[in-house]
Design a protein around this motif. Structure first.
Motif: not given
Length: 273
Positions: A112, A135, A138-139, A141-144, A148, A181
């Motif tokens: 990602r 942002w 939150a971004c 946090g959408e896919d842990r 990335t 994250h």
């Protein structure tokens, strides 16, 4: 395996024009043609900002012509030599937030990719305001789960060079967000025109060398202005598989003879290398 090409700081001007004595259109053309020939199997290419030298429409048009030579999906970010409004006018398909920041997340193979906008209009140093950092939090946090890569133009890690005078402001705020994250495996930046890598607040990072000119990377360059070298220049190949990430620099522009061409003297038996 995921394969991503990273290109930093092309500073493109229209054909025939030069910046710091370098015809940047020709230099990026060399890189794009080399990538198209050697790495047509790449999943995508990411440009790490300073797409043009002057943010003029003609320069963005010249850059677009070169981008199209790649034949790959291309993702763009902005740097201090770009102007956000002019960039979005030239590339309206580039994702951006409701606030107009060029920030987005995209899947590239098994990775990602999260791209940040660190531009502060009118200055060369970078900034990530509360809205941009919120942002990002939150971004992420959408896919842990998905490994990335976080990318931005300005380096947040000090390198002991003159360019540190225009690095990202308050970088510890970015480190605090990313540190929450653990799926972030690597951060990459441009801006410094030389390669560097290491750990920053426990986060793996890499500064990507430029296709334009190279800045001398040593402590002696800490001064009013570091040395600018026309060679060597490179783009970077990122490959990822089974949770591992590898970065390799590819020096695409012929540099002439940088070292004596004579073969090294033979070593005596038992002599180490």
């Amino acid at each position: 395996m995921t394969k991503l090409i990273l290109i930093a700081d092309p500073h493109v001007l229209p054909p025939g024009a030069a910046a710091h004595g370098i015809r940047t259109f020709d230099r990026l053309a060399q890189a794009c043609d080399d990538i198209a020939r050697r790495h047509a199997d790449a999943d995508a290419c990411l440009f790490l900002g300073d797409l043009t030298e002057d943010a003029a429409p003609a320069s963005y048009g010249a850059f677009a012509d070169l981008r199209d030579r790649l034949g790959l999906p291309v993702h763009l970010s902005v740097g201090n030599h770009d102007a956000r409004a002019a960039f979005l006018a030239a590339f309206p398909e580039t994702p951006h937030t409701a606030d107009g920041f060029v920030q987005f997340a995209v899947r590239v193979g098994d990775l990602r990719l999260v791209v940040l906008d660190s531009v502060e209009p009118g200055v060369h140093d970078g900034n990530l305001c509360d809205r941009r950092l919120s942002w990002l939090d939150a971004c992420l946090g959408e896919d842990r789960q998905t490994p990335t890569l976080v990318a931005l133009h300005h380096h947040p890690w000090p390198l002991g060079m003159a360019v540190d005078d225009c690095m990202l402001r308050q970088p510890e705020r970015l480190a605090a967000v990313v540190g929450r994250h653990p799926q972030v495996r690597l951060m990459v930046s441009g801006h410094v025109h030389c390669g560097a890598s290491g750990l920053w607040h426990g986060i793996a990072f890499a500064s990507i060398a430029a296709t334009n000119y190279t800045t001398a990377h040593h402590q002696a360059a800490k001064g009013e202005q570091g040395d600018r070298l026309t060679q060597p220049v490179s783009y970077t190949i990122l490959t990822a598989a089974a949770g591992q990430i590898l970065l390799q620099s590819h020096f695409f522009a012929a540099a002439g003879t940088l070292l004596p061409a004579a073969s090294p003297a033979p070593r005596a038996a038992g002599q180490g290398g």
